[in-house]
Structure formats: structure tokens, C-alpha cells
Design a protein around this motif. Structure first.
Motif, mmCIF file in Angstrom:
data_model
loop_
_atom_site.group_PDB
_atom_site.id
_atom_site.type_symbol
_atom_site.label_atom_id
_atom_site.label_comp_id
_atom_site.label_asym_id
_atom_site.label_seq_id
_atom_site.Cartn_x
_atom_site.Cartn_y
_atom_site.Cartn_z
ATOM 1 N N PHE A 158 0.828 -1.202 0.000
ATOM 2 C CA PHE A 158 0.000 0.000 0.000
ATOM 3 C C PHE A 158 0.865 1.255 0.000
ATOM 4 C CE2 PHE A 158 -2.482 3.373 1.958
ATOM 5 C CZ PHE A 158 -3.693 3.282 1.282
ATOM 6 N N CYS A 162 0.065 3.127 -3.299
ATOM 7 C CA CYS A 162 -1.205 3.830 -3.081
ATOM 8 C C CYS A 162 -1.095 5.132 -2.304
ATOM 9 C CB CYS A 162 -2.189 2.914 -2.351
ATOM 10 S SG CYS A 162 -2.305 1.245 -3.034
ATOM 11 N N THR A 163 -0.072 5.288 -1.458
ATOM 12 C CA THR A 163 -0.033 6.438 -0.557
ATOM 13 C C THR A 163 0.176 7.757 -1.296
ATOM 14 O OG1 THR A 163 2.342 6.033 -0.208
ATOM 15 C CG2 THR A 163 0.817 5.111 1.395
ATOM 16 N N HIS A 166 -3.709 8.258 -1.977
ATOM 17 C CA HIS A 166 -4.698 7.990 -0.933
ATOM 18 C C HIS A 166 -4.206 8.276 0.484
ATOM 19 C CE1 HIS A 166 -7.871 6.218 -3.405
ATOM 20 N NE2 HIS A 166 -6.932 5.599 -4.089
ATOM 21 N N GLY A 170 -5.036 5.850 4.001
ATOM 22 C CA GLY A 170 -6.217 5.779 3.147
ATOM 23 C C GLY A 170 -7.208 6.901 3.375
ATOM 24 N N GLY A 172 -7.260 9.730 1.778
ATOM 25 C CA GLY A 172 -7.523 10.452 0.540
ATOM 26 C C GLY A 172 -6.662 11.693 0.416
ATOM 27 N N THR A 183 -11.341 9.039 0.136
ATOM 28 C CA THR A 183 -11.011 8.301 1.347
ATOM 29 C C THR A 183 -11.486 6.852 1.227
ATOM 30 O OG1 THR A 183 -11.377 8.162 3.735
ATOM 31 C CG2 THR A 183 -13.168 9.079 2.423
ATOM 32 N N LEU A 184 -10.758 5.965 1.852
ATOM 33 C CA LEU A 184 -11.122 4.548 1.851
ATOM 34 C C LEU A 184 -11.869 4.149 3.115
ATOM 35 C CD1 LEU A 184 -7.799 3.019 0.444
ATOM 36 C CD2 LEU A 184 -9.838 3.775 -0.798
ATOM 37 N N LYS A 185 -12.109 5.111 3.982
ATOM 38 C CA LYS A 185 -12.817 4.822 5.225
ATOM 39 C C LYS A 185 -14.280 4.499 4.918
ATOM 40 C CE LYS A 185 -13.637 6.609 9.886
ATOM 41 N NZ LYS A 185 -13.009 5.431 10.506
ATOM 42 N N ILE A 192 -13.141 -1.982 -2.721
ATOM 43 C CA ILE A 192 -11.715 -1.653 -2.827
ATOM 44 C C ILE A 192 -11.043 -2.573 -3.841
ATOM 45 C CG2 ILE A 192 -9.509 -1.565 -1.608
ATOM 46 C CD1 ILE A 192 -11.019 -0.810 0.919
ATOM 47 N N VAL A 223 -5.483 -1.794 5.171
ATOM 48 C CA VAL A 223 -6.302 -0.584 5.222
ATOM 49 C C VAL A 223 -7.345 -0.680 6.325
ATOM 50 C CG1 VAL A 223 -7.992 0.806 3.957
ATOM 51 C CG2 VAL A 223 -5.935 0.003 2.795
ATOM 52 N N GLN A 227 -7.575 1.615 9.854
ATOM 53 C CA GLN A 227 -8.770 2.410 10.133
ATOM 54 C C GLN A 227 -9.428 2.018 11.451
ATOM 55 O OE1 GLN A 227 -11.194 1.808 6.651
ATOM 56 N NE2 GLN A 227 -10.021 3.240 5.407
#
Length: 274
Positions: A158, A162-163, A166, A170, A172, A183-185, A192, A223, A227
């Protein structure tokens, strides 16, 4: 031996050898090549129901045959959906991004318009038009199978891939042209995985050849763990990173100290005597 040697000198001998070599190579590739994406198996009723839903709610932008509608300037009201597969439809419709309420640089996530059953039917119809990525199964989303080591590896993947968009947790972040990495929350593991497989909007496609299904599962597990973990240090500031934390410190922390210093200066003993 003389007879065999004579046949090897035949003008067609090279062509025969070439054809045999091609057959061998093709057979080996078929045996070891990754499984291609195919349309999901669906009943005729699902496909027809999805087609009716598509004609009512989607054809105005994507065309009656899902091939897209071009504008006079060469753009399009909606892109072609031929070959996007069921996974793309399930992601876009299941997260409420489609249908779009209004034209914008990016479709935001919102409450879905269609039910889960209607989303499945729309996905079945689009998948019937041409092979494409299927809705991911437990191989991608069964997070209970991810060990501590798997989650650690998912975190490394990740942070590597991805960072930049995101954020490391995560949360965003902003991008050029009025776009943003969402955001992935609160996003489900299935959605996903579908985003990684289909590459919605400006996100790149991470096929199973690039990131395996197991690695995708590990990324999702990381992720979710990040979270869900508590903020032992107190207020997390949204997890938006050191820039936001620094801004918070300067505006609230230093700003508060400045206000306190001004108040002390205005109400000190020397001021009262004068």
C-alpha cells in the motif's frame, strides 16, 4: 538414413517445423497463462432485467447499445461500457457514483440509487455484452485468512503503490484538475478490490498480473486494520499527514500562545499602574 535426409531437404520441411513449433508454444502458453477475464454466468432473466434498467437509467449517456454517445466536439456524454465487465458496474453503481447527478470532474461516492439486486442485474447485462473483469470473490475479500505477516506485507504494498494519492492511512488527498483520491474509510473490501481491478476514473489498473489476488487481499486487510486501530496519541487530526498536523500546530498551538501573550501583556500589573 538417406530417405530421412531427403525429406529434411524438402521445400516444405521448414514450414512444417515452424507450424509444429507454433503448436507447441501455443499449447504451453494455454497451459500456464493466467485465466482471462470472462463475463459472469447469469440467467437470461437477470440479463434482460438488467437491460431494461439500463435503457431507462443509463442509455441517455452510454447509448442504447452501451457503446457511448459522442458529442459534436468529439467528446462523449458517457464512455463505452463494452468490455468493462461486471466488476466495473458493481463498483460504479454500488458506490452510488453512477448514475451521476450532474457533470463534474469526478463522480463522488453517494447513497446508491439502485438496490443490490438491481446492481447485480445491471452488471449481468454489461457482462453479457463482452468479457471483462468479474466481481471479485472471497479470494480477494476474505480478510480472515490474512495473517499478521500478510497485513505487514499489505502495508508495504500500500505504501509503495497507493499512498501517493490515498495517503498512508487511506484518508484520501487532492489531485490536479479538481479531482481527488477518495477516502477509503467505510468502503467495503469488495469495492476496494474492484477499484484495483478496474481502475475507476484517474486510478490506474492493478491487474492480477501486477498485484496478485492474495496481495490485493493483504492490502485491503492493512487498510481496514489501520482504520480500526485506536488513536493512542489522542486527536489524530484526520490522519491526513504531517502537513495538516503542522498546520494544526501552528494555527491552534502557536496561535493560542500568541493570544495568551497578548492578553497577559494587556492585563499585566505595569499596565494597571499606568
Amino acid at each position: 538414413m538417406r530417405k530421412l535426409s531427403t525429406r529434411r531437404r524438402h521445400p516444405l520441411a521448414g514450414l512444417v517445423v515452424l507450424l509444429m513449433a507454433l503448436l507447441v508454444v501455443g499449447g504451453v502458453y494455454t497451459a500456464v497463462a493466467p485465466k482471462p477475464a470472462t463475463a459472469e454466468t447469469a440467467t437470461t432473466n437477470d440479463v434482460e432485467a438488467g437491460r431494461q434498467l439500463f435503457l431507462v437509467g443509463c442509455a441517455s449517456c452510454h447509448g442504447k447499445n452501451a457503446a457511448g454517445i459522442e458529442t459534436k466536439r468529439g467528446g462523449n456524454y458517457g464512455p463505452t461500457l463494452i468490455g468493462v465487465g461486471a466488476a466495473s458496474v458493481d463498483f460504479q453503481v454500488g458506490t452510488g457514483r453512477m448514475p451521476m447527478a450532474q457533470t463534474a470532474p469526478q463522480a463522488p461516492r453517494k447513497t446508491p440509487v439502485y438496490t443490490a439486486e438491481e446492481t447485480r442485474q445491471l452488471a449481468a447485462y454489461i457482462a453479457s455484452l463482452s468479457p471483462g473483469p468479474a466481481v471479485p470473490d472471497g479470494e480477494y475479500t476474505d480478510l480472515d485468512k490474512a495473517s499478521v505477516e500478510d497485513v505487514r506485507e499489505g502495508g508495504e504494498l500500500f505504501r509503495s503503490n497507493c499512498t501517493a494519492c490515498h495517503n498512508s492511512v487511506g484518508a484520501g488527498g487532492a489531485m490536479p484538475g479538481g479531482k481527488y483520491a477518495p477516502t477509503l474509510k467505510g468502503v467495503s473490501a469488495k469495492h476496494i478490490a474492484e477499484a484495483m481491478i478496474t481502475g475507476p476514473q484517474q486510478m490506474p489498473v492493478f491487474s492480477d498480473d501486477v498485484i496478485t489476488p492474495e496481495d490485493k487481499r493483504n492490502i485491503i486487510a492493512y487498510v481496514k486494520q489501520v482504520q480500526d486501530q485506536p488513536n493512542y496519541g489522542g486527536l489524530a487530526g484526520g490522519g491526513l499527514g504531517p502537513v495538516v498536523d503542522g498546520l494544526f500546530t501552528w494555527v491552534i498551538g502557536i496561535g493560542g500562545l500568541v493570544i495568551a501573550a497578548i492578553w497577559i501583556g494587556a492585563h499585566g500589573a505595569r499596565v494597571k499602574k499606568s
